[in-house]
Design an enzyme around this catalytic site. Structure first.
Site, short mmCIF file in Angstrom:
data_model
loop_
_atom_site.label_atom_id
_atom_site.label_comp_id
_atom_site.label_asym_id
_atom_site.label_seq_id
_atom_site.Cartn_x
_atom_site.Cartn_y
_atom_site.Cartn_z
N GLY A 1 40.44 -43.24 6.14
CA GLY A 1 40.48 -42.99 7.58
C GLY A 1 41.81 -43.33 8.23
N GLU B 1 40.43 -46.42 0.35
CA GLU B 1 40.41 -45.07 -0.23
C GLU B 1 40.88 -44.02 0.78
OE1 GLU B 1 36.16 -45.24 -1.32
OE2 GLU B 1 35.80 -43.98 0.44
N GLY C 1 42.80 -40.69 2.30
CA GLY C 1 43.17 -39.35 1.86
C GLY C 1 44.34 -38.86 2.70
N ARG C 2 44.01 -38.56 3.97
CA ARG C 2 44.98 -37.96 4.88
C ARG C 2 46.33 -38.67 4.91
NH1 ARG C 2 43.55 -35.49 9.23
NH2 ARG C 2 41.48 -36.41 9.01
N ARG D 1 41.49 -26.57 10.70
CA ARG D 1 41.38 -27.80 11.50
C ARG D 1 41.46 -27.57 13.02
NH1 ARG D 1 44.44 -31.89 11.23
NH2 ARG D 1 42.77 -33.40 11.25
N CYS E 1 39.25 -12.19 12.50
CA CYS E 1 38.45 -11.55 13.53
C CYS E 1 37.52 -12.56 14.20
CB CYS E 1 37.68 -10.41 12.89
SG CYS E 1 37.05 -9.28 14.10
N GLU E 2 38.09 -13.52 14.90
CA GLU E 2 37.36 -14.58 15.61
C GLU E 2 38.21 -14.99 16.81
OE1 GLU E 2 34.54 -16.64 14.96
OE2 GLU E 2 33.99 -15.47 13.19
N TYR F 1 43.50 -31.74 4.25
CA TYR F 1 42.39 -30.92 4.74
C TYR F 1 42.90 -29.56 5.23
CZ TYR F 1 40.34 -35.52 4.43
OH TYR F 1 39.95 -36.74 3.96
N1 PLP Z 1 36.21 -41.95 1.75
C1 PLP Z 1 35.15 -41.22 2.10
C2 PLP Z 1 33.81 -41.62 1.61
C3 PLP Z 1 35.31 -40.10 2.91
O1 PLP Z 1 34.26 -39.35 3.25
C4 PLP Z 1 36.63 -39.74 3.35
C5 PLP Z 1 36.84 -38.56 4.20
O2 PLP Z 1 36.01 -37.79 4.53
C6 PLP Z 1 37.70 -40.53 2.93
C7 PLP Z 1 37.46 -41.64 2.15
C8 PLP Z 1 39.12 -40.22 3.31
O3 PLP Z 1 39.33 -40.17 4.68
P1 PLP Z 1 40.83 -39.96 5.22
O4 PLP Z 1 41.36 -38.71 4.63
O5 PLP Z 1 40.68 -39.88 6.69
O6 PLP Z 1 41.60 -41.17 4.80
#
Ligand code: PLP
Length: 641
Positions: A487, A523, A525-526, A562, A593-594, A622
């Site tokens: 997050g 953990e 991602g973004r 997004r 087409c939206e 994403y």
């Molecule tokens: N962990 C879990 C269980 C998630 O569902 C997500 C995103 O949906 C993430 C980690 C990664 O989130 P972010 O990309 O915002 O860091």
């Protein structure tokens, strides 16, 4: 009378601001205002101009320029007839204190001819000028502004005595009037929900919307105003109700002006790679372009945090094999949410021990859990169903339990993953039941997990999550690790401050010291990939409909969903004309087409021509992975540059 070309006021501030900068350091310099807006801002709180000085200039259309004597190089605020098209926007929020409300209640006023004339006659008789008015069938409430009135308790007492002849009177004071100013306020109401929610928690005495559609005012107890204004200013920007990205209207913030150029953010990587990106787009578009050095740099930023024992990359954000390779080299483990993701990591990184894969499925079928167990990856369970119905599968296994701490966070409601409205995690009141079933089946709960949302920029969030799950973990007997999720946000809107990583490290280290027995896992991602990716599209057509200008590109919502799905804001530039000044206010749209196929609303770009390359920034997370073949259009292909 002189027929002057302009009036210049040289003073000790750079101009008018979107809020009182001494109260809101992030308040933005307003570089351009029309007479009516400037008048409204001056009347409702800003002290730079006396409200009465605008009217004579407006009559004869003489522009007014406010400049800073100490910093003549700054552009100042230009007030005049508006010639440039601007996005509908709240321009400023201000507060006036010392407001007195007079509430007049009468059951007989409904349809009683002359009631208002009688009560206003009393105000007139005491020389009092009324500012705001709210009325219902049985009540009229008005405000008296101390800057228009000589208010003292004697005058008020005499006024009340006279009014008692027509109605019951109540005086509410001291109050503050909080006003948002912007041309066409009514058209912005749909953007104000977060702002209105903030008022919803307070006792609002009066709401008034000016009939010239230029302001919306809330009267609250005076003591609330100082804390409220900075919060509301930030919410207005976040909701895109205050369009600070429009450089034709909003200049630098007070804070930036005070700190000087040192505060300028590091320039995005793609500015240095412009030629390569233009060549790439010329060879085919739309294209996602990724810079692996950026991924590596972000990975190192995170690995430098001493408080975290193990980092996982949430590969749902971008599973490109080259990115997985880089993050593996940088010491990251991997977090997967489907068996296909698990298999993808194992194919891409065959030497990776399965123990370095954390599998967190949600509402997945039983076969996926079984396949995860067979592969020997670490499993996180986030519901009672798997342990109650398929408990034997987990016999003699170590598992993590994903809990829902009751509320979510995030850049949009759709990415909040906590609270009863979100489908993730085991509710706190079901944890004991989960434990009983785990015990019965011989599954060992060795870790607790909580991921409550995405795009969070406030480091206090993870501290809170850690503190909550650590105190929960003390009730268990063999918890080894606490996973506080991902997050981690990246600034996207022009006014977002970057996540304070040193602050995050310090706050986690502090809260960890109370629970030294647990390992800390995260953990994200973004954070690792968002800035490393850009989406390149070429202008297909331009179009005008009335006042609205469209720039169409060959990348649509099927390449980057997004903006349509989360109302996400991505910076957009014309890469071909990067050095030309932004001029036109345009809607950047795709070929799908939206009506929702809009990548950016009301963006200011240099005049765009067919074939120009448009770059959409912070598209590495994403983006491609959420692409689709909707309309049977292929989404943008991915290229490492
Ligand atoms: N962990 C879990 C269980 C998630 O569902 C997500 C995103 O949906 C993430 C980690 C990664 O989130 P972010 O990309 O915002 O860091």
């Amino acid at each position: 009378m002189l027929g002057a070309e302009a009036v210049e006021i040289w003073t000790d501030v750079p101009g008018m601001f979107s809020a009182n900068p001494r109260q809101v350091p992030d308040a933005r310099l307003l570089s351009r205002l029309d007479y009516a807006e400037a008048q409204e801002i001056a009347t409702t709180g800003a002290k730079v101009l006396h409200p009465r000085c605008i009217h004579p200039l407006r009559e004869v259309r003489v522009p007014l320029l406010i400049k800073d004597t100490n910093r003549p190089e700054l552009p100042g605020t230009a007030i005049g007839w508006s010639t440039v098209q601007t996005a509908p926007s709240v321009k400023a929020i201000s507060s006036r204190k010392g407001i007195t409300l007079v509430s007049m209640e009468s059951i007989s006023m409904w349809q009683q001819v002359g009631f208002l004339a009688d009560v206003f006659g009393a105000f007139k008789a005491h020389g009092l000028s009324v500012d705001l008015i709210g009325s219902s069938e049985t009540n009229v409430t008005v405000s008296l502004d101390p800057s228009d009135n000589l208010l003292d308790s004697d005058v008020l007492a005499r006024l009340c005595a006279d009014l008692e002849a027509f109605c019951r009177v109540k005086v509410i004071a001291p109050c503050a009037a909080i006003t948002m100013v912007g041309r066409g306020m009514r058209a912005m109401l749909h953007r104000l929900s977060a702002v209105l929610a903030e008022f919803g928690a307070l006792d609002v005495h009066l709401i008034s919307q000016s009939s010239n559609n230029l302001n919306l005012t809330f009267v609250v107890d005076e003591g609330l105003a100082d804390a409220l204004i900075p919060r509301l200013h930030a919410l207005l920007i976040r909701a895109e109700a205050m369009r600070v990205d429009d450089a034709a209207v909003f200049g630098p913030s007070w804070r930036e002006l005070a700190e000087g150029a040192a505060a300028a953010p590091r320039p995005a990587w793609w500015r240095h790679r412009r030629e390569a990106l233009l060549a790439l787009a010329a060879s085919g578009s739309p294209r996602y372009a990724y810079d692996l050095d950026e991924v590596r740099a972000r990975a190192r930023d995170l690995r430098a945090l001493g408080a975290v024992d193990r980092w996982h990359y949430a590969l749902k954000a971008n599973p490109h094999p080259a990115i997985l390779q880089v993050l593996h080299e940088e010491g990251f483990a991997f977090e997967c949410v489907s068996i296909a993701e698990v298999e993808h990591v194992r194919r891409t990184l065959p030497a990776l021990p399965p123990e370095r894969i954390l599998f967190t499925p949600n509402f997945a079928p039983r076969e996926e859990y079984r396949a995860g167990l067979a592969a020997g990856v670490r499993m996180t369970l986030d519901a009672l169903h798997p342990i109650v119905e398929w408990g034997a599968d987990f016999a003699d296994r170590d598992i993590l339990l994903r809990v829902d701490l009751g509320s979510g966070r995030g850049h949009h409601d759709k990415v909040k993953t906590g609270g009863a409205q979100s489908k993730f995690g085991v509710a706190l009141d079901e944890i004991e039941t989960f434990r009983e079933h785990a015990r019965r089946h011989g599954a060992r709960i060795v870790g607790l997990h909580a991921h409550l949302g995405s795009g969070i920029l406030d480091t206090g969030h993870w501290r809170g999550v850690y503190a909550q799950i650590a105190s929960l973990a003390e009730r268990f007997n063999r918890i080894e690790m606490l996973d506080i999720g991902g997050g981690l946000g990246v600034p996207s809107r022009p006014d977002d401050a970057a996540l304070d990583l040193a602050g995050l490290d310090a706050t986690l280290a502090e809260v960890r010291s109370a629970y030294p027995q647990f390992k800390l896992w995260m953990e994200p991602g973004r954070y690792l990939v968002a800035e490393a990716g850009v989406l390149l599209g070429r202008v297909t057509q331009v179009k005008r409909k009335g006042e609205v200008h469209y720039v169409g590109i060959d990348a649509g919502m099927n390449s980057l969903i997004r903006p349509a799905l989360y109302e996400a804001w991505h910076a957009i530039v014309n890469l071909t004309r990067l050095d030309e000044p932004p001029a036109d206010l345009v809607q950047v749209v795709g070929p799908i087409c939206e009506t929702g196929d809009v990548l950016g609303h009301n963006r200011r770009l240099p005049p765009c021509r067919e074939g120009d390359v448009i770059l959409i920034a912070e598209a590495g997370a994403y983006g491609a992975v959420m692409g689709s073949r909707y309309n049977l259009r292929e989404p943008a292909a991915e290229v490492i540059v």
